[in-house]
Design an enzyme around this catalytic site. Structure first.
Site, PDB file in Angstrom:
ATOM      1  N   CYS A   2       0.869  -1.174   0.000  1.00  0.00           N
ATOM      2  CA  CYS A   2       0.000   0.000   0.000  1.00  0.00           C
ATOM      3  C   CYS A   2       0.905   1.222   0.000  1.00  0.00           C
ATOM      4  O   CYS A   2       1.494   1.574   1.022  1.00  0.00           O
ATOM      5  CB  CYS A   2      -0.911  -0.005   1.235  1.00  0.00           C
ATOM      6  SG  CYS A   2      -1.925   1.482   1.388  1.00  0.00           S
ATOM      7  N   GLU A 105      -3.695   0.556  -6.136  1.00  0.00           N
ATOM      8  CA  GLU A 105      -2.752  -0.477  -6.553  1.00  0.00           C
ATOM      9  C   GLU A 105      -2.578  -0.362  -8.059  1.00  0.00           C
ATOM     10  O   GLU A 105      -3.464   0.145  -8.769  1.00  0.00           O
ATOM     11  CB  GLU A 105      -3.252  -1.884  -6.197  1.00  0.00           C
ATOM     12  CG  GLU A 105      -3.393  -2.176  -4.718  1.00  0.00           C
ATOM     13  CD  GLU A 105      -2.077  -2.280  -3.970  1.00  0.00           C
ATOM     14  OE1 GLU A 105      -1.009  -2.034  -4.576  1.00  0.00           O
ATOM     15  OE2 GLU A 105      -2.117  -2.599  -2.771  1.00  0.00           O
TER      16      GLU A 105
END
Length: 224
Positions: A2, A105
């Site tokens: 992340c 992402e």
């Protein structure tokens, strides 16, 4: 992993949702493209009280000689967080929660990296399991910093990326935040979210530039 996320709900809304005191943040603003090394809001137990404060994203261990780590510490792997030198002390005593509206992402397709925005399908805030640390050194400003714990992606998200943040439910916060919680019970929380909890849509590549930080970053990509 992340490496970017959004944190744009109001302080009042977050404080109410988290049942927490909110530290004064006169220059707080909604953020749609948060990057490592910048300030983020995180929830921790301070003197036994839930408190939402500002931390720098990228954990600096208390034993570090400088306020800058020589390697990336904005994420901690669930598989090694209990033993890694940079994180093990914080995992035992200083766990926190980083609230978020979504995270990004990048999926590799035909040799190109395409950004996706991921969020709770029910519209509630995401509660990332995290760690925080206090660092100080003579002649330097004290620093409070944090990291987000990541684990293997759930089956539905694996085609986008093989890792995801550890996401807690509201009813798990007391267990996670309390440094006296049984270690085995805390370890059990380090798992991927169930399929169906997270929604996702592709977004425009403008999110690749951290200077782009506005609501259009999270909007679904309109295909030509």
């Amino acid at each position: 992993m992340c490496g970017r996320f959004a944190q744009h709900r109001s302080l009042e809304a977050l404080g109410e949702f988290l049942r927490a005191q909110v530290a004064p943040e006169p220059d707080w603003r909604p953020r749609y493209n948060v990057a490592p090394s910048t300030p983020v809001l995180a929830l921790a137990l301070r003197n036994g009280v839930r408190r939402l404060d500002r931390y720098r994203w990228g954990l600096v261990p208390a034993w570090s000689k400088t306020a800058r780590s020589t390697y990336a510490t904005f994420n901690a792997r669930a598989e090694t967080v209990a033993t890694a030198p940079a994180f093990r002390a914080a995992y035992r005593r200083r766990r926190c929660v980083v609230p978020a509206d979504g995270w990004y992402e990048w999926q590799t397709r035909d040799g190109a990296k395409c950004p996706w925005y991921l969020y709770r399908a029910d519209g509630a805030p995401l509660l990332f399991a995290g760690l925080w640390e206090y660092w100080e050194s003579e002649g330097a400003e004290p620093l409070e910093s944090c990291a987000i714990i990541v684990t293997a992606a759930s089956a539905s998200l694996a085609p986008i990326h093989d890792r995801m943040p550890v996401i807690l439910e509201p009813g798990q916060l007391d267990l996670w935040l309390d440094p006296q919680s049984p270690r085995d019970a805390v370890d059990e929380l380090l798992r991927s979210a169930a399929d169906g909890v997270i929604g996702a849509h592709p977004v425009a590549p403008r999110v690749n530039n951290v200077r782009n930080d506005d609501p259009t970053c999270v909007e679904p990509l309109v295909q030509a």
